[in-house]
Design a protein around this motif. Sequence first.
Motif, PDB file in Angstrom:
ATOM      1  N   GLY A 125       0.771  -1.164   0.183  1.00  0.00           N
ATOM      2  CA  GLY A 125      -0.074  -0.322   0.093  1.00  0.00           C
ATOM      3  C   GLY A 125       0.993   1.269  -0.296  1.00  0.00           C
ATOM      4  N   VAL A 126      -0.121   2.130  -0.824  1.00  0.00           N
ATOM      5  CA  VAL A 126       1.157   3.846  -1.126  1.00  0.00           C
ATOM      6  C   VAL A 126       0.741   4.882  -0.180  1.00  0.00           C
ATOM      7  CG1 VAL A 126       2.316   5.301  -2.462  1.00  0.00           C
ATOM      8  CG2 VAL A 126       2.193   2.719  -3.210  1.00  0.00           C
ATOM      9  N   VAL A 127       0.841   5.484   0.385  1.00  0.00           N
ATOM     10  CA  VAL A 127       0.467   6.937   1.091  1.00  0.00           C
ATOM     11  C   VAL A 127       1.649   8.241  -0.053  1.00  0.00           C
ATOM     12  CG1 VAL A 127       0.592   8.424   2.376  1.00  0.00           C
ATOM     13  CG2 VAL A 127       0.324   6.554   3.300  1.00  0.00           C
ATOM     14  N   PHE A 128       1.356   8.547  -0.539  1.00  0.00           N
ATOM     15  CA  PHE A 128       1.824   9.725  -1.861  1.00  0.00           C
ATOM     16  C   PHE A 128       1.413  11.217  -1.429  1.00  0.00           C
ATOM     17  CE2 PHE A 128       2.422  13.044  -4.883  1.00  0.00           C
ATOM     18  CZ  PHE A 128       3.570  12.514  -5.662  1.00  0.00           C
ATOM     19  N   VAL A 129       2.603  12.085  -0.295  1.00  0.00           N
ATOM     20  CA  VAL A 129       2.614  13.113   0.266  1.00  0.00           C
ATOM     21  C   VAL A 129       3.297  13.537  -0.468  1.00  0.00           C
ATOM     22  CG1 VAL A 129       3.351  14.237   2.211  1.00  0.00           C
ATOM     23  CG2 VAL A 129       3.443  11.458   2.098  1.00  0.00           C
ATOM     24  N   ALA A 130       1.571  14.697  -1.241  1.00  0.00           N
ATOM     25  CA  ALA A 130       2.363  15.627  -2.215  1.00  0.00           C
ATOM     26  C   ALA A 130       2.574  17.363  -1.149  1.00  0.00           C
ATOM     27  CB  ALA A 130       0.950  16.273  -3.098  1.00  0.00           C
ATOM     28  N   ASP A 131       3.743  17.790  -1.537  1.00  0.00           N
ATOM     29  CA  ASP A 131       3.258  19.542  -0.957  1.00  0.00           C
ATOM     30  C   ASP A 131       2.631  20.386  -1.686  1.00  0.00           C
ATOM     31  OD1 ASP A 131       4.982  21.896  -0.212  1.00  0.00           O
ATOM     32  OD2 ASP A 131       6.760  20.685   0.028  1.00  0.00           O
ATOM     33  N   SER A 132       1.664  20.609  -0.692  1.00  0.00           N
ATOM     34  CA  SER A 132       0.812  21.733  -1.070  1.00  0.00           C
ATOM     35  C   SER A 132       1.650  23.168  -1.532  1.00  0.00           C
ATOM     36  CB  SER A 132      -0.173  22.633   0.317  1.00  0.00           C
ATOM     37  OG  SER A 132      -0.779  20.901   0.465  1.00  0.00           O
ATOM     38  N   LEU A 133       3.146  23.589  -1.320  1.00  0.00           N
ATOM     39  CA  LEU A 133       3.194  24.703  -1.671  1.00  0.00           C
ATOM     40  C   LEU A 133       3.612  24.764  -2.874  1.00  0.00           C
ATOM     41  CD1 LEU A 133       6.635  25.109   0.478  1.00  0.00           C
ATOM     42  CD2 LEU A 133       4.869  26.471   0.848  1.00  0.00           C
ATOM     43  N   GLU A 134       3.349  26.238  -3.253  1.00  0.00           N
ATOM     44  CA  GLU A 134       2.683  26.171  -4.868  1.00  0.00           C
ATOM     45  C   GLU A 134       4.524  26.036  -6.193  1.00  0.00           C
ATOM     46  OE1 GLU A 134      -0.357  28.295  -6.443  1.00  0.00           O
ATOM     47  OE2 GLU A 134       0.636  27.281  -8.255  1.00  0.00           O
ATOM     48  N   VAL A 135       5.494  26.332  -4.894  1.00  0.00           N
ATOM     49  CA  VAL A 135       6.624  26.324  -5.761  1.00  0.00           C
ATOM     50  C   VAL A 135       7.378  25.079  -5.595  1.00  0.00           C
ATOM     51  CG1 VAL A 135       7.511  28.630  -5.156  1.00  0.00           C
ATOM     52  CG2 VAL A 135       7.672  26.680  -3.495  1.00  0.00           C
ATOM     53  N   ARG A 136       6.261  23.799  -5.412  1.00  0.00           N
ATOM     54  CA  ARG A 136       6.340  22.440  -5.731  1.00  0.00           C
ATOM     55  C   ARG A 136       5.655  21.763  -6.480  1.00  0.00           C
ATOM     56  NH1 ARG A 136      11.560  21.098  -4.244  1.00  0.00           N
ATOM     57  NH2 ARG A 136      11.605  19.205  -3.623  1.00  0.00           N
ATOM     58  N   ARG A 137       5.043  22.444  -7.301  1.00  0.00           N
ATOM     59  CA  ARG A 137       3.744  21.573  -7.847  1.00  0.00           C
ATOM     60  C   ARG A 137       4.167  20.732  -9.074  1.00  0.00           C
ATOM     61  NH1 ARG A 137      -0.309  24.650 -12.624  1.00  0.00           N
ATOM     62  NH2 ARG A 137      -1.383  22.922 -12.547  1.00  0.00           N
ATOM     63  N   GLU A 138       5.778  21.440  -9.617  1.00  0.00           N
ATOM     64  CA  GLU A 138       5.553  21.130 -10.376  1.00  0.00           C
ATOM     65  C   GLU A 138       6.780  19.101 -10.054  1.00  0.00           C
ATOM     66  OE1 GLU A 138       8.541  22.837 -13.815  1.00  0.00           O
ATOM     67  OE2 GLU A 138       9.317  20.172 -14.596  1.00  0.00           O
ATOM     68  N   LYS A 139       7.408  19.276  -8.562  1.00  0.00           N
ATOM     69  CA  LYS A 139       7.758  18.367  -7.734  1.00  0.00           C
ATOM     70  C   LYS A 139       6.778  17.284  -8.154  1.00  0.00           C
ATOM     71  CE  LYS A 139      12.263  19.772  -7.762  1.00  0.00           C
ATOM     72  NZ  LYS A 139      12.978  19.789  -8.329  1.00  0.00           N
ATOM     73  N   ASN A 140       6.181  17.220  -7.770  1.00  0.00           N
ATOM     74  CA  ASN A 140       4.665  16.586  -6.860  1.00  0.00           C
ATOM     75  C   ASN A 140       4.411  15.851  -8.254  1.00  0.00           C
ATOM     76  OD1 ASN A 140       4.109  17.366  -4.532  1.00  0.00           O
ATOM     77  ND2 ASN A 140       3.181  19.035  -5.160  1.00  0.00           N
ATOM     78  N   MET A 141       4.138  16.768  -9.284  1.00  0.00           N
ATOM     79  CA  MET A 141       3.983  15.547 -10.702  1.00  0.00           C
ATOM     80  C   MET A 141       5.016  14.963 -10.597  1.00  0.00           C
ATOM     81  SD  MET A 141       1.798  17.868 -12.430  1.00  0.00           S
ATOM     82  CE  MET A 141       2.215  20.037 -12.272  1.00  0.00           C
ATOM     83  N   LEU A 142       5.579  15.066 -10.881  1.00  0.00           N
ATOM     84  CA  LEU A 142       7.534  14.551 -11.239  1.00  0.00           C
ATOM     85  C   LEU A 142       7.648  13.178 -10.762  1.00  0.00           C
ATOM     86  CD1 LEU A 142       9.939  17.120 -12.046  1.00  0.00           C
ATOM     87  CD2 LEU A 142       8.764  15.470 -13.933  1.00  0.00           C
ATOM     88  N   SER A 143       7.017  13.432  -9.607  1.00  0.00           N
ATOM     89  CA  SER A 143       6.881  12.294  -7.924  1.00  0.00           C
ATOM     90  C   SER A 143       5.929  11.256  -8.722  1.00  0.00           C
ATOM     91  CB  SER A 143       6.986  13.091  -6.800  1.00  0.00           C
ATOM     92  OG  SER A 143       7.411  12.072  -5.482  1.00  0.00           O
TER      93      SER A 143
END
Lengths: 204, 308
Positions: free
Chosen positions: A98-116
């Motif tokens: 099972g996976v928990v995907f933790v996304a960063d809410s900071l606007e500047v990390r938007r692309e990093k979330n998608m890449l991850s």
Amino acid sequence: MAIFNIQKREIECKIVYYGPGRCGKTTNLEYIFKAFKKQVTGEMVSVDTEGDSTLFFDFLPLGLGKIKGCDVRVQIFTVPGQQKYSSTRKLVLKGVDGVVFVADSLEVRREKNMLSLKDLQQNLKDYGLSISRIPLVMQYNKRDLASEGLPIMSIEKMERDLNRQLKVPSFQASAIKGTGVGNTLQECLKMTLISLQRELKWSQ
Amino acid sequence: MSIKDKVKMLLKEAELYKGQRLLKESKNKYLEAISLIKTNELIPNKESLITAINKKIDFLNNGIVRWEQSASTPEVSPKVQDLIQKLFTSEDIKDNDAVKALKSAITLAKFGQYKRAINEFNNLVSIDHVSVAAAKNSIKCIVENATIEDAVAQYHQWVNKKTLKSDRIMVIRKYLQDIIDKTGSIISIDAPNSSEQKNVAPMYEMDEQDEDIIDITSIGIRFNHGPKKGEHIELDVSFQAGNVLSLIVSSSDKLLIESLKIGVRLDDMDFYSPIAIFKGSGVVESNTRIETGPKRGDYSLDIKIHSI
């Protein structure tokens, strides 16, 4: 892949916290370690760097007690989020239930979330797993930073970016304060155990 | 919002990102603040403000460089190494102690813990059924962690101490020479008592990690059951990808095609390589009729090597 010992009626499964670097995966585990003392069956191990980033993984063992006549043990891991640790990240993901995907809410990390998330999808695929079938929960972390004046993304935007197709359960969180951490884990455990029960056909 | 407030806000954001250890994001905010200050004449003490911000950027740059230059898999403490082995080594109930130890050492190597992995591999080199896998992995780790010359020195140590049987040392020599050749080096390893080509017993069960299998030029199959029972046939390998061998079987040999259905396990095989003949086993992975080209009508077969 979960280990099912039929004789001893024991199940050991693996939950992995995935997400971009500095999104708060380790903070989630630290909170779980403090707040779920009854379920924690051992020490939390963090293998980190001087700069406080996760180097190889964090590890926390939990015991959920008897569920449908089986003793359920859970190994929780975090992966190192930074790009340079891609091979370690893949190693830690091996055998995940099972996976928990933790996304960063900071606007500047938007692309990093998608890449991850893309990286997660590819690594699961390499292990013959599908991101749309594996028990997966989204966590939108760092919601508290809005009150400090940092631009964060709206939940709608994060859902559109990350969860439009997957449509998995998602939770707002502030891991540093503990908000949403328990709900995220509980949902992931529930989904994982239902999936394992279906797969392993275990019953009382 | 006034320019002064905008600058203040950018500086605050930069500090908060620094607190989150988002160094590049922090640096970008400082740079934005500088460019805003530069374009505005109303801000007092512009130069000293820019100098102060640049100092902060220098500090961030140092952190970024240190981070980028840090090793992605540094050596960790023995306690953490033990944990890595415990958590990430998948054992099979059939594994004996040597195979378990081999798998544990491979786990360490995967996590970049080369020094201890090399020691553990070297302790296994003298154990017959894992000797080749242990030696290959040891060589691989030495090349990753040290130099080709160190790997060659290790090889010579095994030769001088006769740690490995002669047929196995030939396999390792070929393996090492291939690595050397790939680097473009001119080092050439002499074969100890060369021309020792003989049949050997199975050495190691293949698994998915074992990608460095030697080149197989042709195979022999002895059929113990099925329509070809009792027969021994030999086939040329047309292509090899890791431990999967591709072969062409003529459409005229219908009994052979029938004997090599998908999933058939071939327990008595000979694998012919340029340096030796190996005994082993394999499994038919695919059996497909060729629909186009000069081999149209013939069959393309993939056989996965199971043990060698």
